[in-house]
Write an enzyme that holds these catalytic residues in place. Structure first.
Site, PDB file in Angstrom:
ATOM      1  N   GLY A   1       0.823  -1.213   0.000  1.00  0.00           N
ATOM      2  CA  GLY A   1       0.000   0.000   0.000  1.00  0.00           C
ATOM      3  C   GLY A   1       0.856   1.262   0.000  1.00  0.00           C
TER       4      GLY A   1
ATOM      5  N   ASN B   1       1.367  -2.280   5.421  1.00  0.00           N
ATOM      6  CA  ASN B   1       0.591  -1.041   5.573  1.00  0.00           C
ATOM      7  C   ASN B   1      -0.751  -1.104   4.843  1.00  0.00           C
ATOM      8  OD1 ASN B   1       0.273   2.112   5.643  1.00  0.00           O
ATOM      9  ND2 ASN B   1       0.294   1.541   3.470  1.00  0.00           N
TER      10      ASN B   1
ATOM     11  N   TYR C   1     -13.895  -3.098  11.263  1.00  0.00           N
ATOM     12  CA  TYR C   1     -12.555  -2.507  11.047  1.00  0.00           C
ATOM     13  C   TYR C   1     -11.746  -2.571  12.341  1.00  0.00           C
ATOM     14  CZ  TYR C   1      -8.919   0.989  10.181  1.00  0.00           C
ATOM     15  OH  TYR C   1      -7.707   1.637  10.073  1.00  0.00           O
TER      16      TYR C   1
ATOM     17  N   ALA D   1     -12.249  -4.554  14.832  1.00  0.00           N
ATOM     18  CA  ALA D   1     -12.004  -5.970  15.127  1.00  0.00           C
ATOM     19  C   ALA D   1     -10.808  -6.486  14.328  1.00  0.00           C
ATOM     20  CB  ALA D   1     -13.252  -6.789  14.808  1.00  0.00           C
ATOM     21  N   ALA D   2     -10.737  -6.069  13.084  1.00  0.00           N
ATOM     22  CA  ALA D   2      -9.623  -6.508  12.224  1.00  0.00           C
ATOM     23  C   ALA D   2      -8.300  -5.958  12.738  1.00  0.00           C
ATOM     24  CB  ALA D   2      -9.876  -6.045  10.787  1.00  0.00           C
ATOM     25  N   LYS D   3      -8.286  -4.697  13.144  1.00  0.00           N
ATOM     26  CA  LYS D   3      -7.040  -4.107  13.642  1.00  0.00           C
ATOM     27  C   LYS D   3      -6.664  -4.687  15.006  1.00  0.00           C
ATOM     28  CE  LYS D   3      -5.922  -1.238  10.261  1.00  0.00           C
ATOM     29  NZ  LYS D   3      -4.810  -1.571   9.338  1.00  0.00           N
TER      30      LYS D   3
END
Ligand SMILES: NC(=O)c1ccc[n+]([C@@H]2O[C@H](COP(=O)([O-])OP(=O)(O)OC[C@H]3O[C@@H](n4cnc5c(N)ncnc54)[C@H](OP(=O)(O)O)[C@@H]3O)[C@@H](O)[C@H]2O)c1
Length: 242
Positions: free
Chosen positions: A11, A80, A146, A148-150
Site C-alpha cells: 500500500g 501497511n 474494522y 475488530a480486524a485491527k
C-alpha cells in the site's frame, strides 16, 4: 543490515505507506511498493525512485504470483495495506449474508493481507529483519469490523514476533489515530467528526503521515532490536496506549 536495505511497503502508493516508503528511499534503501491500482502505484514509484509491484495483498493467488517480482531478500517489511472497507464498499448490504460479507472484507483487507504477505515472504526475511504492521486506534476505541480486524492484527503480531524472534527479527504494530493527507476516509469524514477526533487528542491536532513514518523508521532501525511484539501508538494521546 548495512546501509542499503531491501524494503517492501504494501500500500505504498498513497498516504502513510507513501510517506514510509519516502523515508526509506531518502535513507538510501531499495524500496518496493505494492498496491492494486496500477496507475497510482507506478506514478508514486516514479516519484519515489521505488519499484512498483501491483497485487492485491488480500488475495493469496495474487500474492503468490507477485513473489517472483518481489526481492529475494527482505530486510524490512511494512504491512501497511488496508483501510476501512465500509467507507469504500458501503458495508450496508441487506441481511445477515451482507453483514457477514462486509465484516469479512475488513478482516481480509487488514489482517489477512498482513498475514498473507508476511507468510509468503517468511523464508526471504533476512537475519535481523524488521516487520512493522500498521494497526489503528480503532482496535482500542472500536469501529465495528474494522476495529475488530485491527485488534486481530495486534494478536497476530505477537505470534509473529515469537516465531521470528530467534532469527533476530522483530515484529511490531504501529497504531495511528486520525492522520491527515491520506485516502483513508474516501470523503466520508464530516467536519464535525474530524473536529471531535482532534478534540480527543492531547495536542489538539491530527497526526501527519510523517508522524507515523518517523516511528516506523525507529522500529526498523538496528537500534530497535530489542523492541518486539509491541504496539506503538501514534495518536496525540487520543488513546493512551498501554
Ligand atoms: N488515515 C488514518 O487516519 C489511519 C488511521 C489509523 C490507521 N490507518 C491505517 O493506515 C494504513 C494506510 O492507510 P492510509 O491512511 O494511508 O490510507 P490510504 O491512502 O487509503 O492508503 C491505503 C493504501 O493501501 C492500498 N491497499 C489497500 N488495500 C490493499 C490491498 N488489499 N492490497 C494492496 N494494496 C492495498 C491502497 O491502494 P490500492 O487501493 O491501489 O490498492 C492505498 O495505497 C491502513 O492500514 C489504515 O487502516 C489509517
Amino acid at each position: 543490515m548495512g546501509n542499503s536495505r531491501e524494503v517492501v511497503v504494501t500500500g505504498g502508493g498513497t498516504g502513510i505507506g507513501y510517506a514510509v516508503a519516502a523515508a526509506f528511499a531518502k535513507a538510501g534503501d531499495r524500496v518496493t511498493i505494492s498496491g492494486r491500482r496500477e496507475t497510482v502505484l507506478t506514478e508514486a514509484a516514479t516519484l519515489l525512485g521505488a519499484r512498483p509491484v501491483v497485487f492485491d495483498a488480500a488475495d493469496p493467488v495474487a500474492v503468490e504470483a507477485a513473489l517472483e517480482e518481489l526481492p529475494d531478500r527482505v530486510d524490512v517489511l511494512v504491512n501497511n495495506a488496508g483501510g476501512n472497507t465500509d467507507f469504500l464498499d458501503g458495508g450496508d448490504e441487506d441481511g445477515l449474508a451482507g453483514f457477514a460479507a462486509a465484516f469479512e472484507r475488513n478482516l481480509k483487507s487488514n489482517v489477512v493481507s498482513a498475514a498473507l504477505v508476511t507468510h509468503a515472504l517468511r523464508d526471504r526475511l533476512a537475519e535481523d529483519a524488521r516487520i512493522v504492521t500498521i494497526g489503528s486506534i480503532a482496535a482500542h476505541t472500536g469501529a465495528g469490523s474494522y476495529g475488530a480486524a485491527k485488534a486481530a492484527v495486534e494478536a497476530w503480531n505477537v505470534s509473529v514476533a515469537r516465531e521470528f524472534g530467534p532469527r533476530g527479527i522483530t515484529a511490531n504494530v504501529v497504531a495511528p489515530g486520525l492522520i491527515g493527507e491520506t485516502e483513508f476516509f474516501h470523503g466520508k469524514l464530516s467536519d464535525r467528526r474530524r473536529e471531535w477526533l482532534i478534540g480527543n487528542t492531547m495536542n489538539k491536532r491530527p497526526g501527519t503521515v510523517e508522524d507515523v513514518a518517523a516511528v516506523v523508521t525507529f522500529l526498523t532501525s538496528p537500534a530497535a532490536g530489542h523492541v518486539t511484539g509491541q504496539v506503538v501508538h501514534v495518536n496525540g494521546g487520543a488513546h493512551p496506549g498501554k
